[in-house]
Design a protein around this motif. Sequence first.
Motif, PDB file in Angstrom:
ATOM      1  N   ILE A  99       0.850  -1.189   0.000  1.00  0.00           N
ATOM      2  CA  ILE A  99       0.000   0.000   0.000  1.00  0.00           C
ATOM      3  C   ILE A  99       0.889   1.245   0.000  1.00  0.00           C
ATOM      4  O   ILE A  99       2.096   1.154   0.207  1.00  0.00           O
ATOM      5  CB  ILE A  99      -0.950   0.045   1.224  1.00  0.00           C
ATOM      6  N   ALA A 100       0.280   2.391  -0.226  1.00  0.00           N
ATOM      7  CA  ALA A 100       1.033   3.641  -0.278  1.00  0.00           C
ATOM      8  C   ALA A 100       1.739   3.909   1.052  1.00  0.00           C
ATOM      9  O   ALA A 100       1.173   3.684   2.122  1.00  0.00           O
ATOM     10  CB  ALA A 100       0.091   4.794  -0.620  1.00  0.00           C
ATOM     11  N   ASP A 101       2.964   4.383   0.963  1.00  0.00           N
ATOM     12  CA  ASP A 101       3.770   4.665   2.146  1.00  0.00           C
ATOM     13  C   ASP A 101       3.802   6.173   2.380  1.00  0.00           C
ATOM     14  O   ASP A 101       4.432   6.912   1.622  1.00  0.00           O
ATOM     15  CB  ASP A 101       5.186   4.136   1.934  1.00  0.00           C
ATOM     16  N   PHE A 102       3.095   6.621   3.429  1.00  0.00           N
ATOM     17  CA  PHE A 102       3.039   8.043   3.753  1.00  0.00           C
ATOM     18  C   PHE A 102       3.918   8.397   4.954  1.00  0.00           C
ATOM     19  O   PHE A 102       3.805   9.488   5.500  1.00  0.00           O
ATOM     20  CB  PHE A 102       1.591   8.455   4.049  1.00  0.00           C
ATOM     21  N   ARG A 103       4.782   7.480   5.357  1.00  0.00           N
ATOM     22  CA  ARG A 103       5.611   7.737   6.525  1.00  0.00           C
ATOM     23  C   ARG A 103       6.697   8.755   6.194  1.00  0.00           C
ATOM     24  O   ARG A 103       7.295   8.707   5.124  1.00  0.00           O
ATOM     25  CB  ARG A 103       6.258   6.442   7.027  1.00  0.00           C
ATOM     26  N   GLU A 104       6.910   9.641   7.139  1.00  0.00           N
ATOM     27  CA  GLU A 104       7.969  10.630   6.994  1.00  0.00           C
ATOM     28  C   GLU A 104       8.651  10.829   8.348  1.00  0.00           C
ATOM     29  O   GLU A 104       7.975  10.962   9.362  1.00  0.00           O
ATOM     30  CB  GLU A 104       7.418  11.975   6.535  1.00  0.00           C
ATOM     31  N   GLY A 105       9.957  10.806   8.324  1.00  0.00           N
ATOM     32  CA  GLY A 105      10.690  11.141   9.537  1.00  0.00           C
ATOM     33  C   GLY A 105      10.679  10.080  10.617  1.00  0.00           C
ATOM     34  O   GLY A 105      11.045  10.354  11.754  1.00  0.00           O
ATOM     35  N   HIS A 106      10.239   8.838  10.302  1.00  0.00           N
ATOM     36  CA  HIS A 106      10.279   7.822  11.358  1.00  0.00           C
ATOM     37  C   HIS A 106      11.727   7.490  11.672  1.00  0.00           C
ATOM     38  O   HIS A 106      12.615   7.583  10.832  1.00  0.00           O
ATOM     39  CB  HIS A 106       9.481   6.580  10.961  1.00  0.00           C
ATOM     40  N   THR A 107      11.980   7.128  12.910  1.00  0.00           N
ATOM     41  CA  THR A 107      13.345   7.043  13.417  1.00  0.00           C
ATOM     42  C   THR A 107      13.960   5.651  13.332  1.00  0.00           C
ATOM     43  O   THR A 107      15.058   5.433  13.793  1.00  0.00           O
ATOM     44  CB  THR A 107      13.401   7.510  14.886  1.00  0.00           C
ATOM     45  N   PRO A 156       7.354  -8.268  18.372  1.00  0.00           N
ATOM     46  CA  PRO A 156       6.701  -6.994  18.671  1.00  0.00           C
ATOM     47  C   PRO A 156       6.743  -6.035  17.484  1.00  0.00           C
ATOM     48  O   PRO A 156       7.627  -6.122  16.618  1.00  0.00           O
ATOM     49  CB  PRO A 156       7.519  -6.458  19.844  1.00  0.00           C
ATOM     50  N   LEU A 157       5.790  -5.111  17.459  1.00  0.00           N
ATOM     51  CA  LEU A 157       5.775  -4.057  16.461  1.00  0.00           C
ATOM     52  C   LEU A 157       6.488  -2.834  17.031  1.00  0.00           C
ATOM     53  O   LEU A 157       6.492  -2.614  18.241  1.00  0.00           O
ATOM     54  CB  LEU A 157       4.331  -3.697  16.093  1.00  0.00           C
ATOM     55  N   ASP A 158       7.086  -2.062  16.158  1.00  0.00           N
ATOM     56  CA  ASP A 158       7.855  -0.889  16.575  1.00  0.00           C
ATOM     57  C   ASP A 158       7.077   0.368  16.206  1.00  0.00           C
ATOM     58  O   ASP A 158       6.820   0.622  15.027  1.00  0.00           O
ATOM     59  CB  ASP A 158       9.219  -0.892  15.885  1.00  0.00           C
ATOM     60  N   ALA A 159       6.717   1.164  17.207  1.00  0.00           N
ATOM     61  CA  ALA A 159       5.967   2.395  16.961  1.00  0.00           C
ATOM     62  C   ALA A 159       6.798   3.424  16.216  1.00  0.00           C
ATOM     63  O   ALA A 159       6.246   4.349  15.620  1.00  0.00           O
ATOM     64  CB  ALA A 159       5.463   2.981  18.279  1.00  0.00           C
ATOM     65  N   ASP A 160       8.125   3.289  16.244  1.00  0.00           N
ATOM     66  CA  ASP A 160       8.972   4.200  15.481  1.00  0.00           C
ATOM     67  C   ASP A 160       8.916   3.892  13.986  1.00  0.00           C
ATOM     68  O   ASP A 160       9.211   4.764  13.167  1.00  0.00           O
ATOM     69  CB  ASP A 160      10.428   4.120  15.953  1.00  0.00           C
ATOM     70  N   GLU A 161       8.560   2.649  13.648  1.00  0.00           N
ATOM     71  CA  GLU A 161       8.481   2.290  12.226  1.00  0.00           C
ATOM     72  C   GLU A 161       7.152   2.706  11.615  1.00  0.00           C
ATOM     73  O   GLU A 161       7.097   3.189  10.482  1.00  0.00           O
ATOM     74  CB  GLU A 161       8.687   0.780  12.036  1.00  0.00           C
ATOM     75  N   PHE A 162       6.066   2.506  12.340  1.00  0.00           N
ATOM     76  CA  PHE A 162       4.761   2.925  11.840  1.00  0.00           C
ATOM     77  C   PHE A 162       3.794   3.056  13.000  1.00  0.00           C
ATOM     78  O   PHE A 162       3.933   2.410  14.024  1.00  0.00           O
ATOM     79  CB  PHE A 162       4.221   1.940  10.795  1.00  0.00           C
TER      80      PHE A 162
END
Length: 383
Positions: free
Chosen positions: A74-82, A182-188
Motif C-alpha cells: 500500500i502507499a507509504d506516507f511515513r515521513e521522519g520515522h526514526t 513486537p511491532l515498533d511504533a517508530d516504524e509505523f
Amino acid sequence: MTTRVAIARPVLDWAVTRSGRDVDDLTKKFPKWHDWTDSEHGPTPAQLEQFAKYTGIPFGYLLLRKPPELGLPIADFREGHTGGWDEPSTALLAVLHQSIRRQDWYRAYAEENGLPALEIVGSADDKPISTVADDMRDRLKFQVDARTGSWGEIRKHLLRAFEALGGLTVAASMVGNNTHRPLDADEFRGFSLVDPLAPLVFVNAAQTLNGQIFTLAHEYAHVWRGTSGISAEDVRRQPSTSVEQWCNAVASEFLVPERDLRSRYGGVAALPLDRRLDRLAGVYKCGTLVVLQAIHRADLAQFRDFDAIYDAEAARLATLAEGRKPSGGDHYRNQPYRVGDRLSKALIGEAVEGRTTLAEAMRLMSMKSLSNFDEYARQLGVA
C-alpha cells in the motif's frame, strides 16, 4: 542420507540482519548456522523451517540466491520515522499481509450476505475539513460532551463505533499473538486498507493510548477520504504530502474542534501551561500535544518559541511515562482488539455453521488450539 539445504551467504546475512536477533542468541539456538552456506553442512529442511520461524523470515525467501527486494503493498506516507529501515521490517509486512487476508475474507463474507457498501468510504469529496470532522464525530458518536471514561475506554469506544458502521479494526502491538515479534511504533503508527465493503484500520498498540487515539482519528480520516496508506504521523511535523496534511488536519479538528476550544479556552487561559493542557486534554480525551497544536493553530496563545515549548511538553510526558509498564492483560480480553470484534464474530459464526473451515478461521485469528477457539467463542457469546 540426511538432506541438506545450502543457503546463499547474502541471503543468510540478510535474514540475520532483518531478524534483529542477537548473534549470541542465534548461536545458542542454531550452533551450526555459521556453516549453513556449505552444502555438506547446511541445515536440514526442518532446521531451516525452525530458523525461518525464529527469525520471522518467510521460508521461501531463504531459498533464493540473493536477498529479495521487499516493498509495501500500500502507499507509504511515513515521513521522519526514526527506525532507519531501508525496507519494511518482517513484522510490519506480516501484519500488513495478515490484514489483507482478513479483509479479503470479510469482503467475500459481506458480498455473500448482501451487506451494503459503507457510505462513509470516500465521502469527504472536496468538503471543508471542519465539515468532515463534524461528520466523523456524528457517525462515531464522539461529541465532546459525551467523552467520558478512561483513555482505554475512549480507545475502545472509537474502535467499536467504527465497527458499528461496518468497518474492521485491529489494535495490536505484536504479530498475531506472538510476544516474540513486537511491532515498533517508530516504524509505523497505523495503516488503513480502504474498501467499500470492508475498510480496515490498524493501530499500532505499541504506542501510548493517547497516541493510539490520534492514530485512529488519522486513519479514519483516510477512510473518509478513500485513500489507503501506512502512516507514522507526527502531530507537530507538517507532512509533505497533501494526503497526510489533510488527514492530520481532520484528525486534529475531530479531536479538538476549534469552535469548542475557543468557547472553553477563556476558563483555563490563566492557568500555567502544563495545567492548561492537562485540563483541556481531560475534556477532549486526547494527548496534550494535540491540544497544544490546536491552541497554536487557533492563535489562542502567543508562544515565543513554539518548537521549544513542544519539545518541553514532549519531555514532560516522557518523564511521566517512565516506570509505567503496560501489563500483558488477559488473552481473551485482548483478542477482540488484536483481531477485531466484528471479524471475530463473523469468522466464528461461519466456522460453527460450516461455511468456513475451522482451520481457516483459526489461521485468520492467529489461534493454534481448538480449546482457545472454543473459549474465545464462548466469551464473545457466539458459540
